[in-house]
Design a protein around this motif. Sequence first.
Motif, PDB file in Angstrom:
ATOM      1  N   ILE A 206       1.733  12.016  12.780  1.00  0.00           N
ATOM      2  CA  ILE A 206       0.747  12.937  12.214  1.00  0.00           C
ATOM      3  C   ILE A 206       0.305  12.297  10.901  1.00  0.00           C
ATOM      4  N   TRP A 207      -0.720  11.470  10.971  1.00  0.00           N
ATOM      5  CA  TRP A 207      -1.005  10.587   9.846  1.00  0.00           C
ATOM      6  C   TRP A 207      -1.954  11.176   8.804  1.00  0.00           C
ATOM      7  N   ARG A 208      -2.480  12.364   9.074  1.00  0.00           N
ATOM      8  CA  ARG A 208      -3.319  13.046   8.103  1.00  0.00           C
ATOM      9  C   ARG A 208      -2.907  14.526   8.047  1.00  0.00           C
ATOM     10  N   PRO A 209      -3.420  15.310   7.077  1.00  0.00           N
ATOM     11  CA  PRO A 209      -2.946  16.684   6.894  1.00  0.00           C
ATOM     12  C   PRO A 209      -3.123  17.564   8.124  1.00  0.00           C
ATOM     13  N   VAL A 210      -2.276  18.580   8.212  1.00  0.00           N
ATOM     14  CA  VAL A 210      -2.352  19.599   9.259  1.00  0.00           C
ATOM     15  C   VAL A 210      -2.277  20.957   8.575  1.00  0.00           C
ATOM     16  N   TYR A 211      -3.068  21.915   9.075  1.00  0.00           N
ATOM     17  CA  TYR A 211      -3.101  23.219   8.420  1.00  0.00           C
ATOM     18  C   TYR A 211      -3.678  24.263   9.371  1.00  0.00           C
ATOM     19  N   LEU A 212      -3.483  25.538   8.992  1.00  0.00           N
ATOM     20  CA  LEU A 212      -4.135  26.660   9.666  1.00  0.00           C
ATOM     21  C   LEU A 212      -5.369  27.038   8.859  1.00  0.00           C
ATOM     22  N   ALA A 213      -6.475  27.295   9.552  1.00  0.00           N
ATOM     23  CA  ALA A 213      -7.725  27.672   8.897  1.00  0.00           C
ATOM     24  C   ALA A 213      -8.194  29.015   9.440  1.00  0.00           C
ATOM     25  N   PRO A 214      -7.975  30.113   8.698  1.00  0.00           N
ATOM     26  CA  PRO A 214      -8.474  31.421   9.149  1.00  0.00           C
ATOM     27  C   PRO A 214      -9.993  31.456   9.117  1.00  0.00           C
ATOM     28  N   MET A 215     -10.574  32.230  10.027  1.00  0.00           N
ATOM     29  CA  MET A 215     -12.029  32.360  10.065  1.00  0.00           C
ATOM     30  C   MET A 215     -12.402  33.792  10.385  1.00  0.00           C
ATOM     31  N   ASN A 216     -13.357  34.306   9.616  1.00  0.00           N
ATOM     32  CA  ASN A 216     -13.909  35.625   9.865  1.00  0.00           C
ATOM     33  C   ASN A 216     -15.437  35.543   9.839  1.00  0.00           C
ATOM     34  N   VAL A 217     -16.082  36.034  10.878  1.00  0.00           N
ATOM     35  CA  VAL A 217     -17.539  36.141  10.995  1.00  0.00           C
ATOM     36  C   VAL A 217     -18.194  34.775  11.075  1.00  0.00           C
ATOM     37  N   ALA A 218     -18.163  34.004   9.967  1.00  0.00           N
ATOM     38  CA  ALA A 218     -18.813  32.693   9.935  1.00  0.00           C
ATOM     39  C   ALA A 218     -18.211  31.871   8.814  1.00  0.00           C
ATOM     40  N   ARG A 219     -18.442  30.561   8.875  1.00  0.00           N
ATOM     41  CA  ARG A 219     -17.975  29.697   7.801  1.00  0.00           C
ATOM     42  C   ARG A 219     -18.824  28.426   7.772  1.00  0.00           C
ATOM     43  N   ILE A 220     -18.866  27.809   6.601  1.00  0.00           N
ATOM     44  CA  ILE A 220     -19.582  26.549   6.433  1.00  0.00           C
ATOM     45  C   ILE A 220     -18.744  25.425   7.012  1.00  0.00           C
ATOM     46  N   GLN A 221     -19.297  24.723   7.999  1.00  0.00           N
ATOM     47  CA  GLN A 221     -18.617  23.597   8.622  1.00  0.00           C
ATOM     48  C   GLN A 221     -18.909  22.292   7.899  1.00  0.00           C
ATOM     49  N   ASP A 222     -20.163  22.140   7.457  1.00  0.00           N
ATOM     50  CA  ASP A 222     -20.543  20.882   6.833  1.00  0.00           C
ATOM     51  C   ASP A 222     -21.701  21.139   5.875  1.00  0.00           C
ATOM     52  N   LEU A 223     -21.788  20.310   4.859  1.00  0.00           N
ATOM     53  CA  LEU A 223     -22.845  20.430   3.868  1.00  0.00           C
ATOM     54  C   LEU A 223     -23.365  19.037   3.540  1.00  0.00           C
ATOM     55  N   PHE A 224     -24.678  18.862   3.640  1.00  0.00           N
ATOM     56  CA  PHE A 224     -25.311  17.584   3.306  1.00  0.00           C
ATOM     57  C   PHE A 224     -26.384  17.828   2.257  1.00  0.00           C
ATOM     58  N   ILE A 225     -26.342  17.067   1.165  1.00  0.00           N
ATOM     59  CA  ILE A 225     -27.317  17.195   0.092  1.00  0.00           C
ATOM     60  C   ILE A 225     -28.230  15.979   0.117  1.00  0.00           C
ATOM     61  N   LYS A 226     -29.540  16.226   0.247  1.00  0.00           N
ATOM     62  CA  LYS A 226     -30.542  15.162   0.245  1.00  0.00           C
ATOM     63  C   LYS A 226     -31.350  15.247  -1.047  1.00  0.00           C
ATOM     64  N   GLN A 227     -31.409  14.147  -1.773  1.00  0.00           N
ATOM     65  CA  GLN A 227     -32.214  14.103  -2.992  1.00  0.00           C
ATOM     66  C   GLN A 227     -33.664  13.812  -2.624  1.00  0.00           C
ATOM     67  N   LYS A 228     -34.547  14.758  -2.919  1.00  0.00           N
ATOM     68  CA  LYS A 228     -35.957  14.612  -2.565  1.00  0.00           C
ATOM     69  C   LYS A 228     -36.791  14.062  -3.718  1.00  0.00           C
ATOM     70  N   LYS A 229     -36.399  14.399  -4.950  1.00  0.00           N
ATOM     71  CA  LYS A 229     -37.166  13.966  -6.100  1.00  0.00           C
ATOM     72  C   LYS A 229     -36.261  13.953  -7.316  1.00  0.00           C
ATOM     73  N   LEU A 230     -36.450  12.979  -8.207  1.00  0.00           N
ATOM     74  CA  LEU A 230     -35.604  12.877  -9.398  1.00  0.00           C
ATOM     75  C   LEU A 230     -36.432  12.414 -10.580  1.00  0.00           C
ATOM     76  N   THR A 231     -36.362  13.175 -11.656  1.00  0.00           N
ATOM     77  CA  THR A 231     -36.959  12.773 -12.922  1.00  0.00           C
ATOM     78  C   THR A 231     -35.876  12.803 -13.983  1.00  0.00           C
ATOM     79  N   THR A 232     -36.235  12.464 -15.200  1.00  0.00           N
ATOM     80  CA  THR A 232     -35.240  12.488 -16.285  1.00  0.00           C
ATOM     81  C   THR A 232     -34.842  13.910 -16.650  1.00  0.00           C
ATOM     82  N   GLU A 233     -35.588  14.888 -16.207  1.00  0.00           N
ATOM     83  CA  GLU A 233     -35.313  16.271 -16.575  1.00  0.00           C
ATOM     84  C   GLU A 233     -34.889  17.152 -15.409  1.00  0.00           C
ATOM     85  N   GLN A 234     -35.204  16.731 -14.192  1.00  0.00           N
ATOM     86  CA  GLN A 234     -34.938  17.634 -13.066  1.00  0.00           C
ATOM     87  C   GLN A 234     -34.678  16.853 -11.780  1.00  0.00           C
TER      88      GLN A 234
END
Length: 274
Positions: A206-234
């Motif tokens: 068992i070379w990586r962690p093992v755990y129990l993950a409770p779930m109710n209704v819904a949960r976030i499985q994955d999150l990806f952030i895409k940078q669309k625009k970048l300035t010095t202020e925003q």
Amino acid sequence: MLTLKQNLLGVLLFLLFTFTAKAQQLIPLTDKWEFRKAGDSKWGAAMVPGTVHTDLLNTKQIQDPFYRINEKDQQWIGKADWEYKTTFTVDANQLKSDKLYLVFEGLDTYADVYVNDVKVLEADNMFRQWKRDVKPQLKAGSNALRVYFHAPMVKGEELFKSLPFQVPASDNDQAGPGEHKVSVFTRKAGYHYGWDWGPRLVTSGIWRPVYLAPMNVARIQDLFIKQKKLTTEQAELEARLEVESLTAGTKQLEVTVDGNATPFTHGPCFWPKA
């Protein structure tokens, strides 16, 4: 899909909060593990995450495999089946969850998983996560978890003999005299079978962690952030969420940035998983 037009620090705090909240729900199962060679009567203390080789070394059943030619005397390890077991406690409140997933971040490699003596999972790939809802098998109080690892060398040999032709294998596969190069048949780290810079240690565990993950209704499985625009202020970022839901229909997602909560509703984008 939703667009966040906030400063970068605020978005990073949002991400930190999201993953911290998610992590607090997990129930680690890394304590009180024992292991043995299948068929033996004696169990020894095991570390999870870990491997058979490290557990054998820690319990003084083998010599250091990196010293001189000790690896030559330890090739039997990859030809043997191994068992791991532990117990864990689940309380009545945890059993109220809609689902209780048993999650293995990494099983190396051919493994059967039992919860209270009921087989819930068969694994055959070292590189992926394995997840099953085990709520039907759990009970309030003490529960038993056992993992049976099949010998990777034996499994590889079975696959080798099942084909009417020979599959080319790298010379890095340091199969011994009379052995076949079977590394190509298994979704397992190639260096376990030997390399010019390291020993041949075909391990299991068992070379990586093992755990129990409770779930109710819904949960976030994955999150990806895409940078669309970048300035010095925003920074203008686009957050794409993959959400697992137990029921179909339109749901409301609340996003908190810099302490300000903003409800966000998208069309019917939640479907039950198959």
